[in-house]
Design a protein around this motif. Structure first.
Motif, short mmCIF file in Angstrom:
data_model
loop_
_atom_site.label_atom_id
_atom_site.label_comp_id
_atom_site.label_asym_id
_atom_site.label_seq_id
_atom_site.Cartn_x
_atom_site.Cartn_y
_atom_site.Cartn_z
N ASP A 262 53.91 81.44 50.72
CA ASP A 262 52.90 80.56 51.30
C ASP A 262 51.50 80.92 50.82
N ASN A 263 51.24 82.20 50.55
CA ASN A 263 49.92 82.63 50.10
C ASN A 263 49.69 82.38 48.62
N ASN A 264 50.75 82.03 47.89
CA ASN A 264 50.62 81.87 46.44
C ASN A 264 50.87 80.44 45.97
N ARG A 265 51.11 79.53 46.89
CA ARG A 265 51.18 78.13 46.49
C ARG A 265 49.80 77.50 46.65
N ILE A 266 49.57 76.41 45.97
CA ILE A 266 48.26 75.75 46.00
C ILE A 266 48.45 74.32 46.49
N THR A 267 47.82 74.00 47.59
CA THR A 267 47.90 72.64 48.11
C THR A 267 46.60 71.91 47.79
N VAL A 268 46.69 70.60 47.69
CA VAL A 268 45.51 69.76 47.50
C VAL A 268 45.40 68.84 48.71
N VAL A 269 44.33 69.00 49.46
CA VAL A 269 44.11 68.20 50.67
C VAL A 269 43.10 67.11 50.33
N GLU A 270 43.48 65.87 50.54
CA GLU A 270 42.60 64.74 50.23
C GLU A 270 41.98 64.19 51.50
N GLN A 271 40.74 63.76 51.39
CA GLN A 271 40.00 63.23 52.53
C GLN A 271 39.04 62.14 52.06
N ARG A 272 39.09 61.00 52.71
CA ARG A 272 38.10 59.95 52.47
C ARG A 272 36.96 60.12 53.46
N VAL A 273 35.75 59.95 52.97
CA VAL A 273 34.57 60.13 53.82
C VAL A 273 33.65 58.93 53.66
N GLN A 274 33.35 58.28 54.76
CA GLN A 274 32.43 57.16 54.71
C GLN A 274 30.99 57.66 54.65
N VAL A 275 30.25 57.17 53.67
CA VAL A 275 28.83 57.51 53.51
C VAL A 275 28.06 56.20 53.43
N PRO A 276 27.52 55.72 54.56
CA PRO A 276 26.85 54.41 54.56
C PRO A 276 25.70 54.32 53.56
N GLU A 277 25.03 55.44 53.27
CA GLU A 277 23.88 55.42 52.36
C GLU A 277 24.31 55.34 50.89
N LEU A 278 25.58 55.45 50.63
CA LEU A 278 26.08 55.51 49.26
C LEU A 278 25.88 54.17 48.55
N SER A 279 25.29 54.23 47.37
CA SER A 279 25.09 53.00 46.59
C SER A 279 26.40 52.59 45.92
N PRO B 12 48.32 77.74 54.06
CA PRO B 12 48.38 77.91 52.60
C PRO B 12 47.03 77.67 51.93
N PRO B 13 46.80 78.29 50.77
CA PRO B 13 45.58 78.05 50.01
C PRO B 13 45.42 76.57 49.69
N GLN B 14 44.15 76.14 49.66
CA GLN B 14 43.95 74.72 49.40
C GLN B 14 42.72 74.45 48.54
N LEU B 15 42.85 73.39 47.74
CA LEU B 15 41.73 72.72 47.10
C LEU B 15 41.48 71.46 47.91
N ASN B 16 40.26 70.95 47.86
CA ASN B 16 39.92 69.80 48.69
C ASN B 16 39.32 68.70 47.83
N LEU B 17 39.92 67.54 47.88
CA LEU B 17 39.47 66.39 47.10
C LEU B 17 38.94 65.33 48.05
N LEU B 18 37.63 65.11 47.99
CA LEU B 18 36.98 64.17 48.88
C LEU B 18 36.54 62.94 48.11
N THR B 19 36.87 61.79 48.65
CA THR B 19 36.46 60.52 48.04
C THR B 19 35.42 59.88 48.94
N LEU B 20 34.24 59.66 48.40
CA LEU B 20 33.15 59.04 49.15
C LEU B 20 33.23 57.53 49.01
#
Length: 328
Positions: free
Chosen positions: A25-42, A312-320
């Motif tokens: 569990d300490n040596n696998r790599i997970t990718v956690v995805e998250q959408r984030v609303q940013v009203p100011e985003l052009s 588990p270890p994670q990378l985080n992918l955020l979509t604005l």
């Protein structure tokens, strides 16, 4: 006698099985995805993707970080952000674990770093009494990742997406720079030359308007009580999003209980049994969105607990995105 022997055998098998699970569990790599609303985003930045890498703590994933590099290079993103604690000791001079990772990452067109409490100094006082970037930072920047000192902006057409260093972004422009409460401070912060250097960085925020999309980077999460304090005592901005790490998601997590502890100086109990919705992931308080990564490595503050459990270890992918519907 047979019953006793059976219990001992079961206990041994349980310990061996648990140890095997922890290693896996300490040596696998997970990718956690998250959408984030940013009203100011052009519209030019709609669907902008951020890869967050946090709290490596010198951990290696394969020879020369091969597995972690492969995982990162397989992800499509527009910016990669390192939110501190890449190293495990401020005095460490062997930076191989971090620099091998940087050397293998292909997309560093927009790559920024903020230091954590276990990273080396970002600045030194040279023989002439002037502040300059440390060797660690210079070597990191040679490998394509910039120290985010105050404000860096990405331009698309006539529009901008701003990335700011949180601690300098909340300073009042008419006051001298002072480290925020709850930070691990370095000896250099008491040097007048360092204060003057940071004062010059603060001036870069003069033309920044809160109506613009502003992404703040901080190694330390900004808890609710600290937000209230900063709004009262500092120049707290309407950040579109704060990105942080530091907590490791509690590092040791138990089923049904979650995190047993997070290192948080702003909590009266120091972070014992923290609120479950203030440990990792996305949350919002008083209109300020914050995303906290659980990171990749583990802390050896207690040497016998230098591992992650059910975490588990994670990378985080955020979509604005700019609208509630998450338009495409």
């Amino acid at each position: 006698m047979k019953k006793k022997t059976g219990c001992i055998s079961f206990f041994i098998l349980f310990i061996v099985g648990l140890a095997g699970f922890i290693y896996w569990d300490n040596n696998r790599i997970t990718v956690v995805e998250q959408r984030v609303q940013v009203p100011e985003l052009s519209s030019e930045f709609n669907q902008f993707r951020i890869l967050q890498v946090s709290d490596l703590h010198e951990k290696t994933f394969g020879k020369n970080q091969s597995r972690l590099i492969k995982k990162i290079n397989a992800i499509e993103y527009d910016a990669i952000l390192f939110t501190g604690d890449m190293m495990d000791d401020p005095e460490e001079t062997n930076w191989t674990a971090f620099f091998e990772l940087l050397e293998g990452i292909q997309n560093k067109e927009h790559a920024f770093y903020v230091p954590g409490n276990t990273d080396p100094e970002s600045y030194i006082l040279n023989d002439g009494g002037r502040i300059e970037k440390s060797l660690f930072i210079n070597e990191m920047e040679k490998r394509g990742v910039l120290l985010l000192e105050s404000l860096n902006s990405i331009e698309r057409g006539q529009e901008s997406l701003h990335f700011v260093q949180f601690d300098t972004a909340v300073m009042k422009p008419d006051e001298d720079f002072k480290p925020l409460n709850g930070r691990v401070t370095r000896t250099i912060v008491s040097e007048p030359a360092y204060v003057n250097y940071q004062n010059e960085q603060i001036k870069r925020f003069a033309g920044l308007e809160d109506k613009e999309a502003i992404i703040a980077l901080s190694h330390y999460p900004i808890v609710d009580v600290q937000i209230e304090y900063l709004k009262d005592q500092k120049h707290f901005r309407d950040f579109s999003l704060i990105l942080a790490g530091h907590y490791h998601g509690g590092q040791i997590r138990l089923p049904f209980l979650g995190a047993l502890f997070v290192p948080e100086a702003w909590y009266d109990d120091g972070g014992i049994l923290p609120p479950s919705d203030r440990v990792s992931g996305l949350w919002e308080y008083e209109g300020i969105k914050q995303y906290v990564s659980t990171g990749l490595g583990s802390s050896d503050a207690l040497s016998f607990l230098n591992f992650r459990l059910f975490n588990p270890p994670q990378l985080n992918l955020l979509t604005l995105h700019s609208k509630e519907s998450g338009d495409h």
